[in-house]
Write a protein that holds these residues in place. Structure first.
Motif, PDB file in Angstrom:
ATOM      1  N   THR A 157       2.502  -2.097  -1.672  1.00 45.42           N
ATOM      2  CA  THR A 157       1.744  -1.002  -2.265  1.00 45.42           C
ATOM      3  C   THR A 157       0.268  -1.216  -1.948  1.00 45.42           C
ATOM      4  O   THR A 157      -0.252  -2.325  -2.097  1.00 45.42           O
ATOM      5  CB  THR A 157       1.957  -0.964  -3.787  1.00 45.42           C
ATOM      6  N   VAL A 189      -2.164  -4.037  -3.347  1.00 41.81           N
ATOM      7  CA  VAL A 189      -2.750  -3.911  -4.678  1.00 41.81           C
ATOM      8  C   VAL A 189      -1.622  -4.005  -5.702  1.00 41.81           C
ATOM      9  O   VAL A 189      -0.441  -3.898  -5.368  1.00 41.81           O
ATOM     10  CB  VAL A 189      -3.495  -2.564  -4.836  1.00 41.81           C
ATOM     11  N   THR A 190      -2.014  -4.222  -6.941  1.00 40.16           N
ATOM     12  CA  THR A 190      -1.022  -4.211  -8.013  1.00 40.16           C
ATOM     13  C   THR A 190      -0.551  -2.781  -8.199  1.00 40.16           C
ATOM     14  O   THR A 190      -1.332  -1.892  -8.534  1.00 40.16           O
ATOM     15  CB  THR A 190      -1.637  -4.723  -9.333  1.00 40.16           C
TER      16      THR A 190
END
Length: 247
Positions: free
Chosen positions: A96, A119-120
């Protein structure tokens, strides 16, 4: 630190289409994240391994890239899916990333994409449609779908515009969006108008394009040549503000 993956797209058209997809997504959420899956083709099954069984995105070439982005439509959402043919695949990728950073990394002159750092991800990114098991449910004619969608768009505009400004809260607009976009599509009652609206705002739906509706478990998918939209028959995780329809 790992070396960034550089993806070579099949041609300039793929790069331009991917950039256009990301621009539309960012128009509704400037902080949008997207889930990427890049895999090698296996005969004609490259796209099948990712997202779109009927798509020709991986009929040739060494791989396919699928980009998943979420559009908020009331308290539920829809996943917009765009695939691109890859001429070269520096390595498989499944992560992601920021949609904005991905857009900046698309080089239309070189036909490449440099995958940005992960990214988270939001909750939806961990719950994607299945890769296999899709069954054809309907082939709704676009000339029937488009007028129904436009009527719903006008209704949303009129009813949201009639709400007094001091009452025009997020929850009120979400409720209105849920009411309208949860209605079944007349030509394919299994599919909510939410999927059709998402396909429209992402540029997938046009008056004369061929459309198909597939189902797999709790998932439904509306597909057109330019891309697909997937929705869950049950409420998807997360919530979002109802979109104001495009003109």
């Amino acid at each position: 630190m790992s070396t960034p993956v550089r993806l070579m797209l099949a041609d300039a058209g793929e790069a331009a289409d991917l950039a256009a997809f990301l621009v539309r997504l960012l128009r509704f959420d400037r902080a949008a994240a997207v889930r990427l899956q890049a895999v090698r083709s296996a005969g004609s099954g490259g796209a099948e391994a990712v997202a779109e069984p009927e798509s020709g995105a991986a009929a040739s070439g060494s791989g396919v890239l699928a980009v998943f982005g979420r559009l908020p439509l009331g308290s539920s959402g829809a996943l917009a899916i765009r695939t691109a043919r890859l001429a070269e695949l520096g390595g498989p990728a499944d992560l992601t990333v920021s949609a904005g950073q991905l857009l900046e990394s698309v080089d239309e002159q070189a036909n490449t994409v440099l995958v940005p750092a992960a990214v988270t991800g939001p909750a939806w990114a961990g719950l994607l449609p299945p890769r296999t098991g899709w069954r054809l449910l309907a082939e709704p004619p676009a000339f029937e779908v488009f007028p129904e969608l436009m009527a719903a768009v006008r209704e949303f505009k009129e009813r949201s515009g009639a709400v007094p400004e001091h009452h025009r809260t997020r929850s009120v607009l979400d409720g209105l969006a849920d009411e309208i976009w949860s209605r079944p599509l007349t030509a394919a009652p299994e599919l909510p108008l939410r999927a059709v609206h998402a396909a429209y705002v992402m540029g997938f739906l046009r008056p004369a394009v061929p459309l198909t509706v597939h189902g797999a478990g709790a998932w439904l998918r509306l597909s057109a040549p330019a891309g697909s939209v997937a929705v869950r028959s049950a409420a998807a995780p997360g919530a979002g503000l109802g979109l104001s329809p495009l003109r």
